[in-house]
Design a protein around this motif. Structure first.
Motif, PDB file in Angstrom:
ATOM      1  N   VAL A  86     -17.149  -7.811  19.566  1.00 52.18           N
ATOM      2  CA  VAL A  86     -15.882  -8.782  19.287  1.00 52.18           C
ATOM      3  C   VAL A  86     -14.835  -8.790  20.724  1.00 52.18           C
ATOM      4  O   VAL A  86     -14.390  -9.759  20.824  1.00 52.18           O
ATOM      5  CB  VAL A  86     -15.129  -8.176  18.001  1.00 52.18           C
ATOM      6  N   LYS A  87     -14.718  -7.498  20.963  1.00 51.13           N
ATOM      7  CA  LYS A  87     -13.673  -7.490  22.343  1.00 51.13           C
ATOM      8  C   LYS A  87     -14.205  -8.418  23.427  1.00 51.13           C
ATOM      9  O   LYS A  87     -13.429  -8.890  24.272  1.00 51.13           O
ATOM     10  CB  LYS A  87     -13.607  -6.108  22.723  1.00 51.13           C
ATOM     11  N   ASN A  88     -15.715  -8.675  23.526  1.00 49.48           N
ATOM     12  CA  ASN A  88     -16.123  -9.222  24.787  1.00 49.48           C
ATOM     13  C   ASN A  88     -16.831 -10.685  24.117  1.00 49.48           C
ATOM     14  O   ASN A  88     -17.704 -11.049  24.897  1.00 49.48           O
ATOM     15  CB  ASN A  88     -16.956  -8.207  25.302  1.00 49.48           C
ATOM     16  N   LYS A  89     -16.093 -10.827  22.946  1.00 47.15           N
ATOM     17  CA  LYS A  89     -16.693 -12.403  22.792  1.00 47.15           C
ATOM     18  C   LYS A  89     -16.686 -13.356  23.755  1.00 47.15           C
ATOM     19  O   LYS A  89     -15.645 -13.594  24.443  1.00 47.15           O
ATOM     20  CB  LYS A  89     -15.916 -12.819  21.479  1.00 47.15           C
ATOM     21  N   GLY A  90     -17.873 -13.909  24.125  1.00 46.30           N
ATOM     22  CA  GLY A  90     -18.019 -15.186  25.005  1.00 46.30           C
ATOM     23  C   GLY A  90     -18.218 -14.809  26.395  1.00 46.30           C
ATOM     24  O   GLY A  90     -18.777 -15.747  27.196  1.00 46.30           O
ATOM     25  N   SER A  91     -18.156 -13.319  26.705  1.00 44.59           N
ATOM     26  CA  SER A  91     -18.374 -12.892  27.864  1.00 44.59           C
ATOM     27  C   SER A  91     -19.702 -12.159  28.279  1.00 44.59           C
ATOM     28  O   SER A  91     -19.879 -11.765  29.526  1.00 44.59           O
ATOM     29  CB  SER A  91     -17.171 -12.114  28.446  1.00 44.59           C
ATOM     30  N   LEU A  92     -20.525 -12.064  27.270  1.00 43.97           N
ATOM     31  CA  LEU A  92     -21.518 -11.267  27.257  1.00 43.97           C
ATOM     32  C   LEU A  92     -22.859 -12.461  27.219  1.00 43.97           C
ATOM     33  O   LEU A  92     -22.823 -13.308  26.653  1.00 43.97           O
ATOM     34  CB  LEU A  92     -21.899 -10.193  26.372  1.00 43.97           C
ATOM     35  N   ALA A  93     -23.787 -11.940  28.318  1.00 38.91           N
ATOM     36  CA  ALA A  93     -25.137 -12.982  28.262  1.00 38.91           C
ATOM     37  C   ALA A  93     -25.910 -12.954  27.255  1.00 38.91           C
ATOM     38  O   ALA A  93     -25.950 -11.488  26.589  1.00 38.91           O
ATOM     39  CB  ALA A  93     -25.469 -12.701  29.922  1.00 38.91           C
ATOM     40  N   PRO A  94     -26.836 -13.792  26.853  1.00 37.72           N
ATOM     41  CA  PRO A  94     -27.673 -13.258  25.917  1.00 37.72           C
ATOM     42  C   PRO A  94     -28.806 -12.453  26.384  1.00 37.72           C
ATOM     43  O   PRO A  94     -28.612 -12.035  27.647  1.00 37.72           O
ATOM     44  CB  PRO A  94     -28.410 -14.931  25.706  1.00 37.72           C
ATOM     45  N   GLY A  95     -29.199 -11.717  25.523  1.00 41.77           N
ATOM     46  CA  GLY A  95     -30.064 -10.749  25.627  1.00 41.77           C
ATOM     47  C   GLY A  95     -29.836  -9.200  25.190  1.00 41.77           C
ATOM     48  O   GLY A  95     -28.697  -9.122  24.672  1.00 41.77           O
ATOM     49  N   LEU A  96     -30.489  -8.181  25.745  1.00 39.19           N
ATOM     50  CA  LEU A  96     -30.238  -6.865  25.505  1.00 39.19           C
ATOM     51  C   LEU A  96     -29.172  -6.309  26.388  1.00 39.19           C
ATOM     52  O   LEU A  96     -29.021  -6.428  27.587  1.00 39.19           O
ATOM     53  CB  LEU A  96     -31.272  -5.907  25.424  1.00 39.19           C
ATOM     54  N   HIS A  97     -27.984  -5.414  25.671  1.00 40.97           N
ATOM     55  CA  HIS A  97     -26.870  -4.840  26.450  1.00 40.97           C
ATOM     56  C   HIS A  97     -26.809  -3.293  26.149  1.00 40.97           C
ATOM     57  O   HIS A  97     -27.389  -3.244  24.848  1.00 40.97           O
ATOM     58  CB  HIS A  97     -25.629  -5.476  26.168  1.00 40.97           C
ATOM     59  N   SER A  98     -26.842  -2.692  27.027  1.00 38.89           N
ATOM     60  CA  SER A  98     -26.820  -1.115  26.531  1.00 38.89           C
ATOM     61  C   SER A  98     -25.275  -0.880  26.154  1.00 38.89           C
ATOM     62  O   SER A  98     -24.495  -1.326  26.519  1.00 38.89           O
ATOM     63  CB  SER A  98     -27.145  -0.149  27.912  1.00 38.89           C
ATOM     64  N   ILE A  99     -25.398   0.150  25.303  1.00 37.18           N
ATOM     65  CA  ILE A  99     -23.951   0.890  24.878  1.00 37.18           C
ATOM     66  C   ILE A  99     -23.326   1.534  26.149  1.00 37.18           C
ATOM     67  O   ILE A  99     -23.890   2.237  27.206  1.00 37.18           O
ATOM     68  CB  ILE A  99     -24.043   2.064  23.956  1.00 37.18           C
ATOM     69  N   PRO A 100     -21.994   0.878  26.615  1.00 42.99           N
ATOM     70  CA  PRO A 100     -21.461   1.430  27.734  1.00 42.99           C
ATOM     71  C   PRO A 100     -21.397   3.054  27.697  1.00 42.99           C
ATOM     72  O   PRO A 100     -21.173   3.588  26.668  1.00 42.99           O
ATOM     73  CB  PRO A 100     -20.104   0.783  27.675  1.00 42.99           C
ATOM     74  N   THR A 101     -21.562   3.565  28.918  1.00 39.37           N
ATOM     75  CA  THR A 101     -21.645   4.893  29.060  1.00 39.37           C
ATOM     76  C   THR A 101     -20.240   5.752  28.528  1.00 39.37           C
ATOM     77  O   THR A 101     -20.202   6.656  27.977  1.00 39.37           O
ATOM     78  CB  THR A 101     -21.912   5.337  30.520  1.00 39.37           C
ATOM     79  N   GLU A 102     -19.166   4.861  28.795  1.00 36.30           N
ATOM     80  CA  GLU A 102     -17.843   5.728  28.516  1.00 36.30           C
ATOM     81  C   GLU A 102     -18.082   5.763  26.867  1.00 36.30           C
ATOM     82  O   GLU A 102     -17.340   6.636  26.235  1.00 36.30           O
ATOM     83  CB  GLU A 102     -16.774   4.946  28.875  1.00 36.30           C
ATOM     84  N   VAL A 103     -18.550   4.738  26.220  1.00 30.98           N
ATOM     85  CA  VAL A 103     -18.396   4.771  24.591  1.00 30.98           C
ATOM     86  C   VAL A 103     -19.559   5.810  24.073  1.00 30.98           C
ATOM     87  O   VAL A 103     -18.987   6.635  23.349  1.00 30.98           O
ATOM     88  CB  VAL A 103     -19.022   3.462  24.061  1.00 30.98           C
ATOM     89  N   ASP A 104     -20.603   5.759  24.954  1.00 34.64           N
ATOM     90  CA  ASP A 104     -21.646   7.016  24.353  1.00 34.64           C
ATOM     91  C   ASP A 104     -20.852   8.412  24.687  1.00 34.64           C
ATOM     92  O   ASP A 104     -20.926   9.222  23.925  1.00 34.64           O
ATOM     93  CB  ASP A 104     -22.785   6.802  25.275  1.00 34.64           C
ATOM     94  N   ARG A 105     -20.218   8.461  25.738  1.00 32.52           N
ATOM     95  CA  ARG A 105     -19.916  10.023  26.166  1.00 32.52           C
ATOM     96  C   ARG A 105     -18.313  10.296  25.069  1.00 32.52           C
ATOM     97  O   ARG A 105     -18.303  11.433  24.973  1.00 32.52           O
ATOM     98  CB  ARG A 105     -18.947  10.069  27.415  1.00 32.52           C
ATOM     99  N   GLU A 106     -17.715   9.320  24.717  1.00 31.39           N
ATOM    100  CA  GLU A 106     -16.501   9.203  23.904  1.00 31.39           C
ATOM    101  C   GLU A 106     -17.013   9.832  22.467  1.00 31.39           C
ATOM    102  O   GLU A 106     -16.481  10.549  22.023  1.00 31.39           O
ATOM    103  CB  GLU A 106     -15.908   8.079  23.675  1.00 31.39           C
ATOM    104  N   ILE A 107     -18.114   9.117  22.143  1.00 30.78           N
ATOM    105  CA  ILE A 107     -18.873   9.742  20.777  1.00 30.78           C
ATOM    106  C   ILE A 107     -19.311  11.304  20.891  1.00 30.78           C
ATOM    107  O   ILE A 107     -18.933  11.915  19.949  1.00 30.78           O
ATOM    108  CB  ILE A 107     -19.996   8.676  20.509  1.00 30.78           C
ATOM    109  N   ALA A 108     -19.738  11.464  21.990  1.00 27.21           N
ATOM    110  CA  ALA A 108     -20.281  12.903  22.312  1.00 27.21           C
ATOM    111  C   ALA A 108     -18.998  13.771  22.088  1.00 27.21           C
ATOM    112  O   ALA A 108     -18.913  14.945  21.762  1.00 27.21           O
ATOM    113  CB  ALA A 108     -21.066  13.207  23.432  1.00 27.21           C
ATOM    114  N   ARG A 109     -17.879  13.485  22.827  1.00 29.64           N
ATOM    115  CA  ARG A 109     -16.667  14.126  22.867  1.00 29.64           C
ATOM    116  C   ARG A 109     -16.065  14.520  21.563  1.00 29.64           C
ATOM    117  O   ARG A 109     -15.640  15.652  21.134  1.00 29.64           O
ATOM    118  CB  ARG A 109     -15.852  13.628  23.819  1.00 29.64           C
ATOM    119  N   LEU A 110     -16.006  13.244  20.817  1.00 30.13           N
ATOM    120  CA  LEU A 110     -15.434  13.598  19.483  1.00 30.13           C
ATOM    121  C   LEU A 110     -16.315  14.388  18.709  1.00 30.13           C
ATOM    122  O   LEU A 110     -15.854  15.213  17.811  1.00 30.13           O
ATOM    123  CB  LEU A 110     -15.443  12.203  18.894  1.00 30.13           C
ATOM    124  N   LYS A 111     -17.883  14.505  18.714  1.00 31.12           N
ATOM    125  CA  LYS A 111     -18.524  15.503  17.927  1.00 31.12           C
ATOM    126  C   LYS A 111     -18.247  16.732  18.229  1.00 31.12           C
ATOM    127  O   LYS A 111     -18.143  17.602  17.776  1.00 31.12           O
ATOM    128  CB  LYS A 111     -20.000  14.915  18.079  1.00 31.12           C
TER     129      LYS A 111
END
Length: 425
Positions: free
Chosen positions: A374-399
């Protein structure tokens, strides 16, 4: 005069099951602190206001918390089942009755009902699709191309679904972004290895009540799911054999202390077989032919095609249910093969799926992937995108914070060293 067509508000087994379902949803929430924190933030910020969303997932107590988080975030959301045998009917009832979330899922629904539910979900004209195996996305691009312009993006958390999405992109039909939740570190390291490992054996034991200690367990595939099943099997005293097609993974299995051989050799040795490959017909007629009498066969991959059950059924003189989710195929040779959960995900067909503590991280990834789209609507190219590293690490930090575990931080000197090329030794 044209009659008004009233859309169904939900389709579940029995709304009277809601009290039991609500109690179980609340119990699961005790083990899901990360998603709870995200849900509280979503409730304040409403990142999905005005967004129509459909989620095709296993309808379980854990999924309920994802659906609640999305609704609290402002999403106009519908939930359908991603597997005919994984729905927890009481949970579906509670989501409808207690949380006001439309659910179209019934445990044991046939394929026609499942596909009808997929189309009911697409009738919602979603902006975001949360998929589990990419059936909804595949139906959209194959049959409803007029709706593609409405799509912001999709998320996918299964290996099978990622393979299908990549194939769609290669064929030029995936014209919108897809978030690869499956390969986030906080998903596959934990969900696949610890979740699938424990819940698969849980499903086998609930369906059969066998003792695994001393049995020969054959694990087909040594990806993260296969590693988890093999490790947990060994931990319960089973003698584990791994079959693989990837030489690197095969070497890894050998170095981890497992026997590795082709399925045709393992077939005559195994007492219990688990497929976790994401491919089709991993166990075939030539394997059934040499199995022991009473060999137990099950699947923990996403789709029910890993075991060639059509050929097994064609050979059988009789197929009968001998326990819940346990079918015995009697063959002309006089021996029998036992199939669990109709070849579908045994951990969800015969048990309750992954523990809540594991799904906490997986569904945190799903929730934040939707927010990212939603935040990047219209700016992401078609195809597969990885979860940003900072999001991944934030989930680990919260856990870690929820577990009261602290870790070190880099000192300024260490940060300078890591960002310098001329500091030397």
């Amino acid at each position: 005069m044209t009659a008004t067509v009233t859309k169904p508000q939900y389709e579940i087994k029995d709304i009277a099951l809601a009290p039991q379902g609500k109690q179980r949803i609340e119990w699961a929430g005790r083990e899901m602190p990360v998603l709870r924190q995200i849900q509280e933030r979503f409730a304040q910020e409403k990142p999905f206001a005005g967004i129509r969303l459909i989620a095709c997932c296993h309808v379980t107590t854990e999924t309920a918390h994802l659906a609640i988080a999305l609704k609290n975030g402002g999403a106009d959301a519908i939930l359908i089942a991603s597997n005919p045998l994984s729905t927890q009917d009481d949970v579906a009832a509670s989501l409808v009755a207690d949380y006001g979330i439309p659910v179209f899922a019934i445990k044991g629904e046939d394929n026609d009902t499942y596909h009808r539910h997929v189309n009911i979900a697409l009738d919602h004209h979603p902006n975001i699709i949360i998929d589990d195996g990419s059936d909804v996305t595949a139906t959209l691009v194959a049959q409803r191309q007029d709706q593609i312009s409405e799509i912001i993006g999709t998320t996918e958390e299964t290996t099978t679904g990622i393979v299908r999405l990549q194939a769609m992109f290669n064929d030029g039909v995936l014209s919108f972004p897809a978030m690869n939740v499956n390969d986030a570190d906080t998903k596959h390291f934990f969900d696949n290895r610890y979740g699938t490992g424990q819940s698969t054996l849980d499903g086998i034991i609930r369906a059969t009540n066998i003792l695994l200690a001393g049995k020969t367990l054959v694990v087909a595939g040594y990806g993260w799911c296969g590693k988890g099943v093999a490790l947990r099997g060994r931990g319960m005293g089973a003698n584990v054999i791994v079959t693989e097609i990837d030489p690197t993974r095969a070497i890894e299995a050998v170095m981890d202390g497992f026997r590795v051989m082709p399925m045709i050799e393992a077939a005559s040795l195994g007492d219990v077989f688990v497929t976790v490959t994401g491919n089709k017909h991993v166990i075939r007629p030539e394997h059934f032919a040499v199995m022991k009498d009473g060999a137990i066969v099950c699947n923990s991959g996403h789709f029910d095609i890993e075991i060639d059950l059509k050929s097994l059924g064609a050979q059988a003189n009789e197929v009968k249910e001998v326990r819940n989710f346990t079918q015995q195929y009697s063959l002309p040779s006089g021996k029998s093969i036992i199939v669990l959960g109709e070849g579908r995900l045994v951990n969800l067909a015969a048990a309750e799926g992954h523990p809540s503590a594991v799904m906490d991280m997986s569904f945190a990834n799903q929730a934040l992937a939707c927010e990212y789209l939603v935040k990047n609507k219209g700016s992401l190219a078609p195809g597969l995108h990885s979860i940003p590293t900072e999001v991944d690490r934030e989930i680990a930090r919260l856990k870690l914070n929820a577990m009261n575990i602290q870790i070190d931080s880099l000192t300024p000197e260490q940060i300078e060293y890591l960002n310098s090329w001329n500091a030397g030794t």
